[in-house]
Scaffold this active site. Sequence first.
Site, PDB file in Angstrom:
ATOM      1  N   ARG A 170      14.937   5.155  -4.356  1.00 50.47           N
ATOM      2  CA  ARG A 170      16.190   5.190  -5.353  1.00 50.47           C
ATOM      3  C   ARG A 170      15.325   4.316  -6.582  1.00 50.47           C
ATOM      4  NH1 ARG A 170      17.196   2.575  -1.355  1.00 50.47           N
ATOM      5  NH2 ARG A 170      16.878   0.480  -1.352  1.00 50.47           N
ATOM      6  N   SER A 179       5.925   0.392  -7.913  1.00 51.67           N
ATOM      7  CA  SER A 179       6.681  -0.747  -7.524  1.00 51.67           C
ATOM      8  C   SER A 179       8.242  -0.627  -7.499  1.00 51.67           C
ATOM      9  CB  SER A 179       6.615  -1.826  -8.441  1.00 51.67           C
ATOM     10  OG  SER A 179       4.946  -2.251  -8.361  1.00 51.67           O
ATOM     11  N   ASP A 234       3.892  -3.538  -5.463  1.00 50.14           N
ATOM     12  CA  ASP A 234       3.182  -4.812  -6.031  1.00 50.14           C
ATOM     13  C   ASP A 234       3.303  -5.893  -5.105  1.00 50.14           C
ATOM     14  OD1 ASP A 234       6.040  -4.832  -6.393  1.00 50.14           O
ATOM     15  OD2 ASP A 234       6.100  -5.350  -8.424  1.00 50.14           O
TER      16      ASP A 234
HETATM   17  C1  GLC Z   1      12.070  -3.997  -7.277  1.00 51.44           C
HETATM   18  C2  GLC Z   1      11.469  -2.748  -6.602  1.00 51.44           C
HETATM   19  C3  GLC Z   1      10.393  -3.288  -5.529  1.00 51.44           C
HETATM   20  C4  GLC Z   1       9.475  -4.146  -6.672  1.00 51.44           C
HETATM   21  C5  GLC Z   1      10.244  -5.265  -7.229  1.00 51.44           C
HETATM   22  C6  GLC Z   1       9.307  -6.126  -7.932  1.00 51.44           C
HETATM   23  O1  GLC Z   1      12.761  -4.837  -6.576  1.00 51.44           O
HETATM   24  O2  GLC Z   1      12.389  -2.190  -5.833  1.00 51.44           O
HETATM   25  O3  GLC Z   1       9.627  -2.652  -5.104  1.00 51.44           O
HETATM   26  O4  GLC Z   1       8.516  -4.828  -5.553  1.00 51.44           O
HETATM   27  O5  GLC Z   1      11.167  -4.788  -8.046  1.00 51.44           O
HETATM   28  O6  GLC Z   1       8.549  -5.618  -8.852  1.00 51.44           O
END
Ligand code: GLC
Length: 433
Positions: free
Chosen positions: A119, A104, A157
């Site tokens: 990143r 995620s 996610d």
């Molecule tokens: C951050 C991550 C993203 C993820 C979100 C919730 O924004 O960059 O990929 O979906 O957190 O976990």
Amino acid sequence: MNVTWVHHLPTGAEKGTILTLDLGGTNLRVCTVTLHGNAADTTSPAQNYSLEQKQYKLPSSIKTDTADALWTHIADKLATFIANKNLDKTYNDANKMPLGFTFSYPATQERIDHAVLQRWTKGFDIAGVEDHDVAAQLRNKIAQRNLPLDLICVINDTVGAMVASAYNDPATIVGGIFGTGCNAAYMSSVSSIAKLNPDDSRLKDRDGNVTGQMAINCEYGAFDNAHRVLPRTKYDVQIDEESPRVGQQTFEKLSAGLYLGEIYRLVLLELAERGLIFKNTDAGYEKLRERYCIDTGFLSQVEDDESERFAKTRRLFKETLGLDVVEEEIELSRRVAELVAVRGARLCACGVAAICLKEGIEEGHVAADGSVANKHPKFKKRWAGALGEILDWEAKGKEQDPIIITSAEDGSGVGCAIIAAMEIERRQKHTQT
Ligand code: GLC
């Protein structure tokens, strides 16, 4: 906004047994998910899959360690899970168990089993992963450890939440995470995705036309990194400047669970330093100087306190911060908690409203997961109120909210398994034709 190579929502008929791995902000979760599909002899959604899982707390040092330390830790946990569940009796080198990975963080994907980390977000700062394919790094470690696993997909996610929820609820339009981070996913028509090459044969139907859909991971936590739109307070600026990735995740730093407690702490600390509050405490307010010592749970409890003379809040300040607070300080702290949380919830609604406006979505379910959505007592109401304002429901005479927030099914476990099952089926069809 990132393409995901998830081409459609599930039909509910998907079947299979998949191992899933979820690298969250604080935990690592490994599950075996068995999808029963429509064959499940039941009308209860909770029974069209079964799941066995184990959650391992991530050592906090890992967030700033090396890539090798991360993948070794993950492989250790996978190996332990496989051994404990006797999966090595069924799966081996010649018959590997399909693996889905919920990662995620923002990643660009050329295929569903490939994901280059753009990143780190959510306070992670592990060297040697950014700009690399996390699928390849995980696969290498799996091979080194000789684990009988075949990595099929890497997913976000938000996409997992959307897909898992759609398995049981066809009204699902968006998957949203309102937790440590904040982000959402939706289905877009492929022809409107400018980032894709229309000559890519994988996007064409039999007649050579670009049709079909693809899930988009918005990564809108990074919205306004150029600081052109959102007003920021000095507290927001300070949080950004003290974070491992300065200038990144502007929207998330104003609205997600990881930061709400910290914004609140900075406001209280400034008031204390100006001699306006916490003057009468013997021990002083030293504990309040500790970064990230207040989490969103603290804010939730302060706002939720209905005990007589706010005894719960009083206890919370004493236990967490060593502070004896007086009535006026409690009132003030409740108001600050409300301001921080209201802004966060309303911003979260903006993200989803943007998707609805872009796609012309007027009704449906936003499958939401994450600690803020699930645990903050007032988040959902505030979120819904703001969404209605932006989409002008009152003026349109909507008596009931046409777009509602629903609790997402387990996205990083079940959603990831469904996506792996859909991908396996797609590959099988592809080899047959
Ligand atoms: C951050 C991550 C993203 C993820 C979100 C919730 O924004 O960059 O990929 O979906 O957190 O976990």
